[in-house]
Motif scaffolding. Structure first.
Motif, mmCIF file in Angstrom:
data_model
loop_
_atom_site.group_PDB
_atom_site.id
_atom_site.type_symbol
_atom_site.label_atom_id
_atom_site.label_comp_id
_atom_site.label_asym_id
_atom_site.label_seq_id
_atom_site.Cartn_x
_atom_site.Cartn_y
_atom_site.Cartn_z
ATOM 1 N N UNK A 1 0.809 -1.223 0.000
ATOM 2 C CA UNK A 1 0.000 0.000 0.000
ATOM 3 C C UNK A 1 0.843 1.275 0.000
ATOM 4 N N UNK A 2 2.147 1.134 -0.153
ATOM 5 C CA UNK A 2 3.009 2.314 -0.237
ATOM 6 C C UNK A 2 4.004 2.124 -1.379
ATOM 7 N N UNK A 3 4.716 3.191 -1.707
ATOM 8 C CA UNK A 3 5.771 3.135 -2.722
ATOM 9 C C UNK A 3 7.108 3.535 -2.109
ATOM 10 N N UNK A 4 7.263 3.286 -0.826
ATOM 11 C CA UNK A 4 8.443 3.762 -0.104
ATOM 12 C C UNK A 4 9.725 3.083 -0.561
ATOM 13 N N UNK A 5 9.727 1.773 -0.685
ATOM 14 C CA UNK A 5 10.971 1.048 -0.946
ATOM 15 C C UNK A 5 11.469 1.214 -2.377
ATOM 16 N N UNK A 6 10.612 0.919 -3.339
ATOM 17 C CA UNK A 6 11.055 0.913 -4.741
ATOM 18 C C UNK A 6 11.164 2.307 -5.336
ATOM 19 N N UNK A 7 10.334 3.260 -4.877
ATOM 20 C CA UNK A 7 10.245 4.551 -5.557
ATOM 21 C C UNK A 7 10.416 5.753 -4.616
ATOM 22 N N UNK A 8 11.016 5.522 -3.475
ATOM 23 C CA UNK A 8 11.251 6.618 -2.524
ATOM 24 C C UNK A 8 9.968 7.360 -2.149
ATOM 25 N N UNK A 9 8.865 6.636 -2.074
ATOM 26 C CA UNK A 9 7.626 7.226 -1.606
ATOM 27 C C UNK A 9 6.749 7.841 -2.674
ATOM 28 N N UNK A 10 7.242 7.963 -3.905
ATOM 29 C CA UNK A 10 6.448 8.542 -4.992
ATOM 30 C C UNK A 10 6.007 7.432 -5.929
ATOM 31 N N UNK A 11 4.705 7.183 -5.984
ATOM 32 C CA UNK A 11 4.189 6.097 -6.815
ATOM 33 C C UNK A 11 4.222 6.487 -8.291
ATOM 34 N N UNK A 12 4.588 5.564 -9.177
ATOM 35 C CA UNK A 12 4.577 5.861 -10.618
ATOM 36 C C UNK A 12 3.156 6.079 -11.116
ATOM 37 N N UNK A 13 3.022 6.938 -12.103
ATOM 38 C CA UNK A 13 1.710 7.340 -12.594
ATOM 39 C C UNK A 13 1.644 7.219 -14.106
ATOM 40 N N UNK A 14 0.560 6.655 -14.614
ATOM 41 C CA UNK A 14 0.357 6.562 -16.057
ATOM 42 C C UNK A 14 0.134 7.959 -16.626
ATOM 43 N N UNK A 15 0.807 8.273 -17.716
ATOM 44 C CA UNK A 15 0.656 9.588 -18.331
ATOM 45 C C UNK A 15 1.982 10.101 -18.860
ATOM 46 N N UNK A 16 2.140 11.410 -18.854
ATOM 47 C CA UNK A 16 3.308 12.032 -19.479
ATOM 48 C C UNK A 16 4.301 12.621 -18.489
ATOM 49 N N UNK A 17 4.105 12.385 -17.189
ATOM 50 C CA UNK A 17 5.112 12.847 -16.243
ATOM 51 C C UNK A 17 6.462 12.233 -16.586
ATOM 52 N N UNK A 18 7.534 12.980 -16.389
ATOM 53 C CA UNK A 18 8.860 12.451 -16.683
ATOM 54 C C UNK A 18 9.088 11.169 -15.885
ATOM 55 N N UNK A 19 9.520 10.129 -16.593
ATOM 56 C CA UNK A 19 9.771 8.820 -15.980
ATOM 57 C C UNK A 19 8.574 8.331 -15.164
ATOM 58 N N UNK A 20 7.358 8.667 -15.625
ATOM 59 C CA UNK A 20 6.118 8.288 -14.935
ATOM 60 C C UNK A 20 6.061 8.822 -13.508
ATOM 61 N N UNK A 21 6.807 9.892 -13.258
ATOM 62 C CA UNK A 21 6.823 10.481 -11.928
ATOM 63 C C UNK A 21 7.836 9.863 -10.989
ATOM 64 N N UNK A 22 8.597 8.884 -11.472
ATOM 65 C CA UNK A 22 9.582 8.206 -10.622
ATOM 66 C C UNK A 22 10.772 9.128 -10.386
ATOM 67 N N UNK A 23 11.100 9.359 -9.137
ATOM 68 C CA UNK A 23 12.236 10.218 -8.790
ATOM 69 C C UNK A 23 13.437 9.422 -8.306
#
Length: 456
Positions: A298-320
């Motif tokens: 239920x979180x994106x803490x480990x793989x994505x530093x807390x920012x969940x990837x998002x479908x769309x045009x955000x750079x790298x799907x929002x992955x930081x």
């Protein structure tokens, strides 16, 4: 072998025509469209026919034609192409009946609304309309021809990083091979349910994979039939587990579209919905779909530093996170119809110990929206349960919750006592506490309901 395709690039690059002009004003007599060559004419042709349609904000409703003619060395220019802007390249997939894809205009318009870009549509319909195995034999040649055009455009100021390929089904693998020819230096590739037949066991060189661009993403919706079941990008979105999509018919009496390609094409329609900005469509990293539904991811803490990837045009799907993950599987739920937006609701139950297994139905209601129904089975050896559900509205707009003790099918289930039921939205929003109700007692077949007073 790789040298064969490199040799083809060298040959074709000699005769590719320029697709951009500087001062020339474009004045097309009519709008360009997909090739209308008949099937017989194509079979008699001596080369694979690939053409390119250009749409920009200057000609959003009237496509301009990019052409290349190796025999006559003729040149056709268009003043619409702007090499200082990013370029979206749309690549369709297998066309069993030889018809042009009806969705192209909608996708192009959605892209142009979101960003000021060049949209290049690759038309290879008549190379994509034979038996599937024969089409697969030709897809690399299509990729080679596209790479020639991309190479030419870089001479007019475009950079490889500015190209974003969006490939549907087999078009995803065409896009991947273009990326291979450019050694992974393309900016981005989005695979919309990349084709599975003849590719699942293929070498990564021969299919879409994360080395094909600086960022590769894939959306999976039919991984048990026409789509690929393995992760192929930096991040792979598996919608509703990547297989059976809500609202797609499973009946043998359903329409041909609903029965055959509804799941497969859902990736495209969800992507278009995301571009229209109806609501964020985010994914949660998890080892599997069952674990996700059980509320274990239920979180994106480990793989994505807390920012969940998002479908769309955000750079790298929002992955930081850096470096980018590789073949990271993320899961999300959608609704049965457009705009497919779903808010992920975590339901947590604590039940007093039971003498017999029980079945309950939980219903979440928001005025003006379809109800969310969950069927839960409760066991004698467990008292705590978690499950994730898709609801069309956010937590603060859930008006009521209803419980029904449906009982066992072959025996009469007794009363059930819930110590508490809590619902919360994931990922959790700051300031939005879970909605909890304590000490609920329900008899068999007697509905229990609770109204929430919420203000967003």
């Amino acid at each position: 072998m790789a040298w064969k395709w490199i040799k083809a690039i060298v040959y074709l690059s000699v005769c590719v025509t320029s697709a951009v002009g500087d001062d020339e004003e474009a004045s097309p007599s009519k709008c360009a469209d997909f090739n209308n060559t008949t099937w017989l004419e194509y079979r008699q042709a001596t080369k694979l026919q690939v053409q390119y349609l250009l749409l920009t904000r200057k000609n959003a409703n009237c496509a301009s034609l990019f052409t290349q003619d190796c025999l006559n060395h003729t040149q056709k220019h268009t003043a619409y192409f702007n090499s200082s802007l990013p370029t979206k390249v749309i690549v369709h997939g297998y066309r069993a009946l030889g018809s042009k894809p009806s969705w192209v205009s909608g996708l192009a318009q959605a892209l142009l609304r979101e960003e000021d870009v060049n949209v290049l549509v690759v038309d290879w319909v008549y190379g994509a309309s034979f038996a599937y195995n024969l089409v697969v034999e030709n897809y690399k040649e299509v990729a080679v021809q596209i790479s020639v055009l991309i190479n030419q455009l870089t001479k007019y100021g475009s950079t490889l990083e500015s190209f974003h390929f969006i490939g549907v089904s087999l078009g995803a693998h065409v896009s991947g091979f273009v990326g291979t020819l450019f050694h992974g230096k393309l900016g981005r590739i989005t695979g919309l349910d990349p084709a599975g037949p003849m590719f699942k066991s293929a070498d990564p060189f021969d299919r879409l994979d994360s080395s094909d661009a600086l960022f590769v993403e894939a959306i999976h919706t039919d991984s048990d039939y026409f789509g690929i079941s393995i992760p192929v990008g930096h991040v792979d979105f598996f919608l509703n587990g990547g297989m059976d999509q809500a609202g797609c018919a499973r009946s043998r009496f359903a329409s041909m579209y609903g029965y055959v390609i509804c799941d497969h094409m859902r990736a495209l329609h969800v992507y278009m919905s995301a571009l229209n900005g109806s609501c964020p469509l985010i994914g949660f990293p998890c080892s599997g779909y069952e674990e996700f539904l059980a509320g274990k991811c239920i979180t994106c803490d480990d793989a994505f530093n807390g920012t969940c990837p998002q479908i769309g045009l955000l750079k790298n799907s929002g992955i930081t996170a850096t470096p980018l993950p590789n073949q990271e599987k993320v899961y999300l739920l959608t609704t049965a119809s457009g705009p497919y937006c779903a808010h992920h609701i975590l339901v947590e139950l604590n039940v007093s110990r039971l003498d017999k297994t029980a079945e309950v139905q939980l219903i979440l209601k928001s005025i003006g929206h379809p109800e969310t129904e969950l069927k839960l089975k409760l066991y004698t050896d467990d008292t705590r349960y978690k499950t994730v559900a898709a609801h069309p509205e956010q937590l603060c707009k859930i008006d009521s919750m209803q419980l029904i003790n449906t009982g066992g099918r072959f025996y009469r289930q007794g009363d059930i006592n819930f110590e508490y039921i809590c619902i919360s939205e994931i990922p959790q929003t700051r300031g939005m506490d879970p909605l909890c109700v304590k000490n609920i007692h329900i008899g068999r077949g007697v509905p229990w309901s609770h109204d929430f007073v919420q203000v967003c």
